[in-house]
Every structure is written in structure tokens, then in C-alpha cells.
Design a protein around this motif. Structure first.
Motif, short mmCIF file in Angstrom:
data_model
loop_
_atom_site.label_atom_id
_atom_site.label_comp_id
_atom_site.label_asym_id
_atom_site.label_seq_id
_atom_site.Cartn_x
_atom_site.Cartn_y
_atom_site.Cartn_z
N PRO A 107 12.77 19.66 -8.68
CA PRO A 107 12.67 18.64 -9.73
C PRO A 107 12.50 17.25 -9.14
O PRO A 107 12.85 16.98 -8.00
N ASP A 108 11.95 16.37 -9.96
CA ASP A 108 11.89 14.93 -9.66
C ASP A 108 11.15 14.63 -8.36
O ASP A 108 11.55 13.75 -7.58
N LEU A 109 10.05 15.34 -8.13
CA LEU A 109 9.21 15.03 -6.98
C LEU A 109 8.53 13.67 -7.17
O LEU A 109 8.25 13.26 -8.30
N ALA A 110 8.25 13.00 -6.06
CA ALA A 110 7.56 11.70 -6.12
C ALA A 110 6.05 11.95 -6.20
O ALA A 110 5.31 11.76 -5.24
N LEU A 111 5.61 12.37 -7.38
CA LEU A 111 4.20 12.69 -7.57
C LEU A 111 3.41 11.42 -7.88
O LEU A 111 3.92 10.48 -8.49
N ARG A 112 2.14 11.42 -7.47
CA ARG A 112 1.26 10.28 -7.71
C ARG A 112 -0.09 10.78 -8.22
O ARG A 112 -0.70 11.65 -7.60
N PRO A 113 -0.57 10.22 -9.32
CA PRO A 113 -1.86 10.67 -9.84
C PRO A 113 -3.02 10.14 -9.00
O PRO A 113 -3.01 8.99 -8.57
N SER A 114 -4.01 10.97 -8.78
CA SER A 114 -5.24 10.53 -8.13
C SER A 114 -5.96 9.58 -9.08
O SER A 114 -6.24 9.93 -10.23
N GLU A 115 -6.29 8.39 -8.61
CA GLU A 115 -6.90 7.38 -9.48
C GLU A 115 -8.23 7.85 -10.05
O GLU A 115 -8.61 7.48 -11.16
N ALA A 116 -8.93 8.69 -9.32
CA ALA A 116 -10.25 9.13 -9.76
C ALA A 116 -10.20 10.29 -10.75
O ALA A 116 -11.19 10.54 -11.45
N GLU A 117 -9.07 11.00 -10.81
CA GLU A 117 -9.03 12.23 -11.60
C GLU A 117 -7.95 12.29 -12.66
O GLU A 117 -8.12 12.99 -13.67
N VAL A 118 -6.84 11.58 -12.46
CA VAL A 118 -5.68 11.76 -13.33
C VAL A 118 -5.18 10.41 -13.83
O VAL A 118 -4.96 9.49 -13.04
N ASP A 119 -4.99 10.31 -15.14
CA ASP A 119 -4.44 9.08 -15.72
C ASP A 119 -2.92 9.10 -15.78
O ASP A 119 -2.28 8.05 -15.73
N ALA A 120 -2.33 10.30 -15.93
CA ALA A 120 -0.87 10.38 -16.06
C ALA A 120 -0.38 11.77 -15.69
O ALA A 120 -1.13 12.75 -15.76
N ILE A 121 0.88 11.82 -15.26
CA ILE A 121 1.57 13.08 -14.98
C ILE A 121 2.81 13.11 -15.88
O ILE A 121 3.53 12.12 -15.99
N PHE A 122 3.06 14.24 -16.52
CA PHE A 122 4.25 14.32 -17.37
C PHE A 122 4.80 15.75 -17.35
O PHE A 122 4.14 16.68 -16.88
N GLU A 123 6.02 15.88 -17.83
CA GLU A 123 6.71 17.18 -17.80
C GLU A 123 7.15 17.55 -19.21
O GLU A 123 7.71 16.72 -19.94
N VAL A 124 6.87 18.78 -19.61
CA VAL A 124 7.25 19.29 -20.93
C VAL A 124 8.32 20.36 -20.74
O VAL A 124 8.17 21.23 -19.87
N PRO A 125 9.40 20.33 -21.52
CA PRO A 125 10.43 21.37 -21.38
C PRO A 125 9.83 22.77 -21.57
O PRO A 125 9.07 23.01 -22.51
N LEU A 126 10.19 23.67 -20.70
CA LEU A 126 9.68 25.04 -20.79
C LEU A 126 10.10 25.67 -22.11
O LEU A 126 9.30 26.39 -22.75
N ASP A 127 11.32 25.42 -22.56
CA ASP A 127 11.79 26.02 -23.81
C ASP A 127 10.93 25.58 -25.00
O ASP A 127 10.71 26.36 -25.94
N PHE A 128 10.45 24.34 -24.97
CA PHE A 128 9.57 23.86 -26.05
C PHE A 128 8.29 24.67 -26.09
O PHE A 128 7.82 25.07 -27.16
N LEU A 129 7.72 24.96 -24.92
CA LEU A 129 6.46 25.68 -24.85
C LEU A 129 6.63 27.17 -25.15
O LEU A 129 5.69 27.83 -25.58
#
Length: 207
Positions: free
Chosen positions: A128-150
Motif C-alpha cells: 500500500p501507499d507506494l510513491a507512484l508517479r503518472p507518466s506525463e505523456a500517458e496518464v493524467d491521474a492515479i487513484f485507488e478504488v476499494p476492492l469491496d466496492f468493485l
């Protein structure tokens, strides 16, 4: 039940056609000409008390599927040994997820899309809580959705629209201000059904 054991049990059996038929896209559309292009995505699930699933918002300037929610992934490159290698490479390129932190649990069912791709979902567990960074050319945002919701069927809807002279049927989730639909939602529904079946089998053996 431990997260890894639960996912491994879900990925072990093959679902029958009756269970998977309606989650595949373009079922009323002719198959694209020529062979499908192999591709892979990483379904990364966070190893926390309430697990989440990592998704991206694709860059708004991309030529295909701009601004849509997606898993990190893409087509297999010649240097990729297999779909697992491709999924890990793409996740590193798109969101800076180190390949060595992903505990690959298994592969889910392939999806063949009307745009000519055969996509293999690779399921893995990440810290959990990795220091992820979006690629400027490909990704506008990174987000996490609860597995139970899905996993909750109440949170997904099956939509049908008129498109290019025929009907197109797809699944859709609405999470906060994000719309998750198309092949990404179809893969989530497929995985949810696998987990539901595995949980039900386990409950039956324990009763």
C-alpha cells in the motif's frame, strides 16, 4: 482469508461460457479483420486491511481512449517474454511502479476488443501507499478504488447504446467523480465473478 489465497483461488478455475458471455465487449459487432494484437494490463491490488485496486486516468491528449479510466498496460513489445513481463513493464512506464514490488498471483480471462486487441489481465498484489508517479505523456491521474466496492454487484450497471448502426453493451461503475466503463469495467466484473465463485465454494466446504 488471506488476500493472496483468496485471489489465487479465484484465478484457478475457468469460468464457463454462461458466466463470461455478457462481460465481453462487441458481442454484436463483427470481428475485426486480421489477427488480434496481444496486449496485457496489470490489475494491481493493494495489500492493506481494506484492499484497493489501482487505476489510471488516461491522458486527455492520447489518440485512443483519451481521458478514460484504465489499468496500466499496453501491447506486448518484442522484448517482453510474455504478458506478465509486458504488464509489469507498462506499469513501471506509466505509473512508476517498480516491477520487483509486484507479487504476481495469476492471469485472468483474455478480452478481445473490437479495436483488435487481445488483452490478458495480470493480477498482482502490491504494497500500500507506494510513491507512484503518472507518466506525463500517458496518464493524467492515479487513484485507488476499494476492492469491496468493485465486488458489490449493486455498484455496477449494464448499459446498452446504439453505436455505428448496432447495439453496444457494456458495464459501468461510478466511483466518486470517475466513470469506469468499457473493457476495464468488463475485466472488473469478470474478476468479481471469479472471486464470488471462489468465496462461495470455500463457504460450501466450511459449512
Amino acid at each position: 482469508m488471506m488476500l493472496r489465497s483468496r485471489l489465487a483461488a479465484a484465478l484457478a478455475p475457468a469460468l464457463d461460457q454462461a458466466q463470461t458471455q455478457d462481460v465481453f465487449l462487441y458481442r454484436d459487432r463483427p470481428t475485426p479483420d486480421g489477427p488480434f494484437t496481444p496486449a496485457a494490463v496489470l490489475i494491481a491490488i493493494t495489500d492493506r486491511r481494506d484492499p484497493g485496486l489501482i487505476l489510471t486516468l488516461r491522458h486527455g491528449g492520447l489518440r485512443a481512449h483519451a481521458g478514460q479510466v484504465a489499468f496500466p498496460g499496453g501491447r506486448l513489445d518484442p522484448e517482453d517474454a510474455d504478458a506478465v513481463a509486458a504488464a509489469l513493464r507498462e506499469a513501471e512506464e506509466e505509473i512508476a511502479m517498480p516491477r520487483d514490488v509486484v507479487d504476481v498471483v495469476g492471469r485472468s480471462d483474455q478480452f478481445r476488443t473490437g479495436t483488435g486487441f487481445s488483452i490478458e489481465p495480470i493480477v498482482g498484489i502490491v504494497p500500500p501507499d507506494l510513491a507512484l508517479r503518472p507518466s506525463e505523456a500517458e496518464v493524467d491521474a492515479i487513484f485507488e478504488v476499494p476492492l469491496d466496492f468493485l465486488l458489490d454487484p449493486a455498484n455496477r450497471a449494464l448499459r446498452t447504446v446504439e453505436w455505428q448502426g448496432g447495439e453496444r453493451t457494456y458495464y459501468e461503475y461510478l466511483w466518486q467523480d470517475r466513470r469506469i466503463w468499457g473493457v476495464t469495467a468488463a475485466m472488473l466484473v469478470n474478476l468479481a465473478r471469479r472471486i464470488e465463485a471462489a468465496d462461495s465454494n470455500l463457504a460450501g466446504t466450511l459449512s
